[in-house]
Enzyme design. Structure first.
Site, PDB file in Angstrom:
ATOM      1  N   GLU A  91       0.619  -0.891  -0.063  1.00  0.00           N
ATOM      2  CA  GLU A  91       0.352  -0.168  -0.208  1.00  0.00           C
ATOM      3  C   GLU A  91       1.292   1.337  -0.684  1.00  0.00           C
ATOM      4  O   GLU A  91       2.107   1.349   0.285  1.00  0.00           O
ATOM      5  CB  GLU A  91      -1.041   0.000   1.079  1.00  0.00           C
ATOM      6  CG  GLU A  91      -2.217  -1.034   1.467  1.00  0.00           C
ATOM      7  CD  GLU A  91      -2.508  -0.862   2.792  1.00  0.00           C
ATOM      8  OE1 GLU A  91      -2.895  -0.278   3.186  1.00  0.00           O
ATOM      9  OE2 GLU A  91      -2.766  -2.482   2.591  1.00  0.00           O
ATOM     10  N   CYS A 104       2.666   8.294   1.664  1.00  0.00           N
ATOM     11  CA  CYS A 104       3.269   8.100   3.151  1.00  0.00           C
ATOM     12  C   CYS A 104       4.384   5.881   2.306  1.00  0.00           C
ATOM     13  O   CYS A 104       2.588   5.282   1.580  1.00  0.00           O
ATOM     14  CB  CYS A 104       2.562   7.594   3.553  1.00  0.00           C
ATOM     15  SG  CYS A 104       2.655   5.975   5.752  1.00  0.00           S
ATOM     16  N   CYS A 111       5.176  -7.740   7.772  1.00  0.00           N
ATOM     17  CA  CYS A 111       6.799  -7.674   8.411  1.00  0.00           C
ATOM     18  C   CYS A 111       6.385  -8.111  10.260  1.00  0.00           C
ATOM     19  O   CYS A 111       5.711  -8.635   9.831  1.00  0.00           O
ATOM     20  CB  CYS A 111       5.930  -6.156   9.525  1.00  0.00           C
ATOM     21  SG  CYS A 111       6.855  -5.337  10.658  1.00  0.00           S
ATOM     22  N   CYS A 115       4.005  -5.590  16.057  1.00  0.00           N
ATOM     23  CA  CYS A 115       2.717  -4.887  17.340  1.00  0.00           C
ATOM     24  C   CYS A 115       1.438  -5.470  17.256  1.00  0.00           C
ATOM     25  O   CYS A 115       1.007  -5.699  15.901  1.00  0.00           O
ATOM     26  CB  CYS A 115       3.479  -3.390  16.756  1.00  0.00           C
ATOM     27  SG  CYS A 115       4.870  -2.808  16.691  1.00  0.00           S
ATOM     28  N   CYS A 118      -1.086  -3.506  15.537  1.00  0.00           N
ATOM     29  CA  CYS A 118      -0.557  -2.953  13.858  1.00  0.00           C
ATOM     30  C   CYS A 118      -1.588  -4.338  13.196  1.00  0.00           C
ATOM     31  O   CYS A 118      -1.276  -5.346  12.999  1.00  0.00           O
ATOM     32  CB  CYS A 118       0.310  -2.859  13.518  1.00  0.00           C
ATOM     33  SG  CYS A 118       0.947  -2.295  12.179  1.00  0.00           S
ATOM     34  N   CYS A 332      -2.304   1.928   7.102  1.00  0.00           N
ATOM     35  CA  CYS A 332      -1.719   0.969   6.573  1.00  0.00           C
ATOM     36  C   CYS A 332      -1.507  -0.325   6.829  1.00  0.00           C
ATOM     37  O   CYS A 332      -1.833  -0.805   7.824  1.00  0.00           O
ATOM     38  CB  CYS A 332      -0.003   1.443   6.508  1.00  0.00           C
ATOM     39  SG  CYS A 332       0.075   2.239   4.897  1.00  0.00           S
TER      40      CYS A 332
END
Ligand code: SAH
Length: 349
Positions: A91, A104, A111, A115, A118, A332
């Site tokens: 994205e 952005c 990832c 977290c 997220c 995101c």
């Protein structure tokens, strides 16, 4: 294996062309086509056909495909989902401010930082993005939207410091005077706090802004919501920030997503104020974006107000991030997840 031509700096392209027995100006011609978004050697009409054929043998090129594009009816924010050469998707968001347009970008597919609030990390890390892929997020967002991009934030999917070399090369490419020529002062790099990379980043002596996703000022809270804190710790993070500021003279910004009942008490505000003062950091409060798969809720306006007052009374420089693109899939990682889970009713082609 074919080389990734778009990840090469103009000087490197010249050296490559010299090795191929080509004059220097040919490399300049190719670079100009690349900067204009041409992703097909046959489209480089001022090159002799024999050279185009040779380039096809040596290098690959790929044009990112728009899988979805959502435009906010409220503020014009545009959210792109790009398909990469191997079918993965990332994205990119284009936001318009008075001072210009900010993009952005994502730095990884997925990832591995985990977290708890997220969406990007839910499926883990698939792979790192190449410098060329990050460059094309910026360039193709600009070409497709028609909005000249003046600012870049590395706050999309992924952890930029977990893809250090490629991110550094991307910055060199996007900053190059013969390329998009975007100044480092217009770049923010956001990290969950991989402090072992801070010295290396300071060594590069870039004029960018380092944003640290703090989100909690004490180990108990931070380790609960950010696994990257385990084994590193808030104390060492604050020391690393101090050192980074001392070495670079660039003020750090602390990102702090306000989560109801988790990190928004008076205790947290006071400790955060102490850290911010110690580091001379600016605090950027973010009302938490609700993520479908996560149980966390944003702090109430009352709690936010009280929190801000404690920071301000302590003399800390604090801003609240304006929410943009609220109608085009909050934070995101959510759009990519929708595509993966097949729940893509809201994806407009
Ligand atoms: N990995 C980097 C950059 C990507 S995330 C980092 O951790 O900084 C960009 C920012 O969005 C980070 O501050 C991240 O913590 C924050 N973020 C992630 N999910 C969020 C959510 N649901 N609501 C608000 N902010 C969120």
């Amino acid at each position: 294996m074919k080389k990734d031509i778009l990840s090469l700096l103009p000087e490197e392209l010249e050296a490559d062309f010299a090795a191929l027995g080509q004059p220097k100006y040919r490399a300049g011609q190719v670079f100009r086509w690349l900067v204009r978004g041409v992703r097909d050697f046959d489209g480089m009409s001022d090159l002799p056909k024999s050279l185009r054929e040779k380039l096809k043998e040596e290098y690959f090129l790929h044009e990112p495909k728009v899988l979805s594009k959502q435009v906010s009816q409220i503020d014009g924010t545009i959210k792109y989902l790009w398909e990469l050469k191997d079918g993965n998707a990332v994205e990119t968001v284009v936001m318009s401010y008075q001072h210009g347009n900010t993009v952005c970008i994502s730095s990884q597919v997925g990832c591995r930082q985990g977290c708890a609030f997220c969406a990007s990390t839910i499926g883990g890390l698939v792979r790192c993005l190449e410098p060329s892929e990050m460059l094309d997020e910026v360039l193709f967002s600009q070409l497709d939207s028609g909005k000249p991009i003046s600012n870049i934030v590395l706050m999309g999917i992924g952890e930029p410091l977990d893809n250090f070399d490629n991110v550094m090369r991307f910055l060199e490419l996007v900053n190059h005077p013969k390329g998009m020529n975007i100044g480092m002062r217009h770049v923010s790099l956001s990290t969950c706090g991989l402090i072992e990379r801070f010295d290396e980043l300071a060594d590069r002596d870039l004029q960018l802004t380092l944003s640290v996703s703090l989100h909690a000022p004490d180990d108990e809270t931070r380790s609960k919501i950010m696994p990257a804190n385990r084994g590193r710790g808030v104390g060492p993070l604050i020391e690393a920030c101090k050192k980074y500021y001392r070495r670079t003279g660039r003020r750090i910004s602390f990102e702090y997503a306000m989560i109801d009942g988790v990190n928004d008490t008076e205790y947290h505000a006071k400790l955060l104020a102490r850290h911010a003062r110690a580091v001379c950091a600016h605090v950027n409060l973010i009302p938490l974006n609700h993520v479908e798969e996560r149980q966390f809720k944003p702090s109430t306006p009352g709690h936010m107000k009280a929190f801000i007052k404690i920071l301000e009374d302590a003399g800390v420089n604090v801003t609240v991030r304006r929410k943009l693109g609220g109608d085009v899939d909050a934070s995101c990682g959510q759009l990519r997840r929708k595509m993966q889970t097949g729940n893509n009713r809201s994806i407009n082609r």
